[in-house]
Design a protein around this motif. Structure first.
Motif, mmCIF file in Angstrom:
data_model
loop_
_atom_site.group_PDB
_atom_site.id
_atom_site.type_symbol
_atom_site.label_atom_id
_atom_site.label_comp_id
_atom_site.label_asym_id
_atom_site.label_seq_id
_atom_site.Cartn_x
_atom_site.Cartn_y
_atom_site.Cartn_z
ATOM 1 N N ALA A 135 0.827 -1.210 0.000
ATOM 2 C CA ALA A 135 0.000 0.000 0.000
ATOM 3 C C ALA A 135 0.861 1.259 0.000
ATOM 4 O O ALA A 135 0.546 2.246 -0.674
ATOM 5 C CB ALA A 135 -0.933 -0.009 1.208
ATOM 6 N N HIS A 136 1.961 1.216 0.751
ATOM 7 C CA HIS A 136 2.872 2.363 0.800
ATOM 8 C C HIS A 136 3.495 2.580 -0.571
ATOM 9 O O HIS A 136 3.603 3.720 -1.047
ATOM 10 C CB HIS A 136 3.949 2.118 1.858
ATOM 11 C CG HIS A 136 4.701 3.361 2.249
ATOM 12 N ND1 HIS A 136 5.318 3.498 3.467
ATOM 13 C CD2 HIS A 136 4.944 4.519 1.590
ATOM 14 C CE1 HIS A 136 5.910 4.681 3.540
ATOM 15 N NE2 HIS A 136 5.692 5.313 2.412
ATOM 16 N N ARG A 137 3.907 1.498 -1.206
ATOM 17 C CA ARG A 137 4.497 1.629 -2.545
ATOM 18 C C ARG A 137 3.483 2.176 -3.543
ATOM 19 O O ARG A 137 3.809 3.016 -4.383
ATOM 20 C CB ARG A 137 5.013 0.280 -3.021
ATOM 21 C CG ARG A 137 5.599 0.323 -4.435
ATOM 22 C CD ARG A 137 6.052 -1.039 -4.894
ATOM 23 N NE ARG A 137 6.524 -0.983 -6.262
ATOM 24 C CZ ARG A 137 5.734 -1.049 -7.340
ATOM 25 N NH1 ARG A 137 4.428 -1.155 -7.188
ATOM 26 N NH2 ARG A 137 6.229 -0.993 -8.555
ATOM 27 N N ALA A 138 2.228 1.702 -3.446
ATOM 28 C CA ALA A 138 1.197 2.200 -4.358
ATOM 29 C C ALA A 138 1.008 3.702 -4.193
ATOM 30 O O ALA A 138 0.804 4.431 -5.172
ATOM 31 C CB ALA A 138 -0.121 1.467 -4.097
ATOM 32 N N ALA A 139 1.086 4.160 -2.944
ATOM 33 C CA ALA A 139 0.960 5.591 -2.698
ATOM 34 C C ALA A 139 2.132 6.355 -3.305
ATOM 35 O O ALA A 139 1.966 7.459 -3.852
ATOM 36 C CB ALA A 139 0.881 5.856 -1.192
ATOM 37 N N LEU A 140 3.326 5.748 -3.251
ATOM 38 C CA LEU A 140 4.490 6.390 -3.854
ATOM 39 C C LEU A 140 4.319 6.513 -5.363
ATOM 40 O O LEU A 140 4.655 7.540 -5.963
ATOM 41 C CB LEU A 140 5.757 5.578 -3.554
ATOM 42 C CG LEU A 140 6.392 5.718 -2.174
ATOM 43 C CD1 LEU A 140 7.555 4.752 -2.040
ATOM 44 C CD2 LEU A 140 6.857 7.143 -1.933
ATOM 45 N N LEU A 141 3.808 5.472 -5.984
ATOM 46 C CA LEU A 141 3.674 5.469 -7.436
ATOM 47 C C LEU A 141 2.611 6.449 -7.925
ATOM 48 O O LEU A 141 2.605 6.831 -9.093
ATOM 49 C CB LEU A 141 3.346 4.052 -7.932
ATOM 50 C CG LEU A 141 4.437 3.003 -7.677
ATOM 51 C CD1 LEU A 141 4.030 1.654 -8.231
ATOM 52 C CD2 LEU A 141 5.756 3.443 -8.299
ATOM 53 N N SER A 142 1.699 6.825 -7.034
ATOM 54 C CA SER A 142 0.692 7.813 -7.412
ATOM 55 C C SER A 142 1.255 9.227 -7.361
ATOM 56 O O SER A 142 0.626 10.183 -7.825
ATOM 57 C CB SER A 142 -0.528 7.712 -6.488
ATOM 58 O OG SER A 142 -0.177 8.087 -5.159
ATOM 59 N N ASP A 143 2.464 9.339 -6.803
ATOM 60 C CA ASP A 143 3.142 10.630 -6.721
ATOM 61 C C ASP A 143 3.832 10.902 -8.061
ATOM 62 O O ASP A 143 4.654 10.109 -8.517
ATOM 63 C CB ASP A 143 4.174 10.587 -5.592
ATOM 64 C CG ASP A 143 4.829 11.936 -5.333
ATOM 65 O OD1 ASP A 143 4.828 12.781 -6.253
ATOM 66 O OD2 ASP A 143 5.342 12.134 -4.218
ATOM 67 N N PRO A 144 3.533 12.001 -8.725
ATOM 68 C CA PRO A 144 4.130 12.282 -10.043
ATOM 69 C C PRO A 144 5.649 12.431 -10.014
ATOM 70 O O PRO A 144 6.302 12.337 -11.054
ATOM 71 C CB PRO A 144 3.455 13.596 -10.462
ATOM 72 C CG PRO A 144 2.950 14.208 -9.193
ATOM 73 C CD PRO A 144 2.587 13.050 -8.303
#
Length: 227
Positions: free
Chosen positions: A103-112
């Motif tokens: 989940a943390h990684r997914a949040a990172l990937l949503s960061d442009p």
């Protein structure tokens, strides 16, 4: 402490009473009659949560690596999970490190500002971490901390974790002193007396006592009154 009508507890208690009368009660005899009373949390099955992990490229960098991971990927909800797992696939020690939750990684990937969304490279990691680990891979770690010894082996087979004894857990019987065992025997005897009173009153053979664990005294006693 409860009397369980599905077990021969009266017979056990009679044997212990006889042994006690003959001066033969031993810690082992009392220990053999103890069954831990576990909470739902201590009995629950293993649940896991998806996380990313990677190989540590240089064992000498392990301490530095852990500090950087805690800096970038603090995960208080999984602080029972150890960051490092030691393996020896070919005889040589090899370390894997728990980086972050999926989940943390997914949040990172949503960061442009994140460099890559490719699961097979490390470009999404902070730049100071990339030289220290291999490409991250998806794995799993236990969602909850093991609270009882019987859970620990199963939890550790997935990823190393720390054991957290439940604050209200029945103590590990092997750690109890002789006087503690005899006190428990006495409390169980009082519960059995309550069960016998229930039977005499036409109720089910269920008795209980409530013990203050700090003072080691019975604060309440009762029996079944449902019929």
């Amino acid at each position: 402490m409860f009397f369980d009508p599905t077990r021969t507890t009266f017979e056990v208690d009679d044997r212990l009473n006889k042994m006690e009368g003959e001066g033969e009660v031993s810690p082992e005899a009392v220990l053999a009659q103890l069954t831990p009373v576990l909470s739902d949390e201590e009995l629950r099955d293993l649940e896991t949560v998806p996380v990313y992990a990677a190989k540590v490229l240089n064992i000498r960098d392990t301490s530095k690596l852990i500090k950087l991971i805690e800096k970038h990927f603090a995960c208080p909800e999984l602080n029972h999970v150890k960051r490092i797992r030691r393996e020896s696939p070919d005889g040589a020690p090899e370390l894997s490190v728990f980086l972050c939750t999926a989940a943390h990684r997914a949040a990172l990937l949503s960061d442009p500002t994140c460099a890559s969304a490719d699961a097979d490279d490390a470009a999404w990691l902070p730049s100071e971490l990339r030289p220290l680990v291999s490409s991250p891979v998806l794995t799993a770690v236990p969602r909850y901390a093991p609270l009882y010894a019987s859970q620990l082996a199963a939890w550790n087979s997935v990823w190393p974790v720390g054991l957290r004894t439940h604050v209200q857990s029945t103590p590990d019987a092997t750690s109890l002193q002789h006087d503690q065992l005899l006190k428990m025997h006495g409390w169980m005897h009082e519960a059995l007396i309550q069960a016998e009173l229930a039977v005499a009153a036409g109720q089910r053979p269920v008795g209980a006592v409530v013990v203050d664990p700090v003072r080691g005294v019975v604060v309440a006693r009762s029996h079944d009154e449902s019929l």
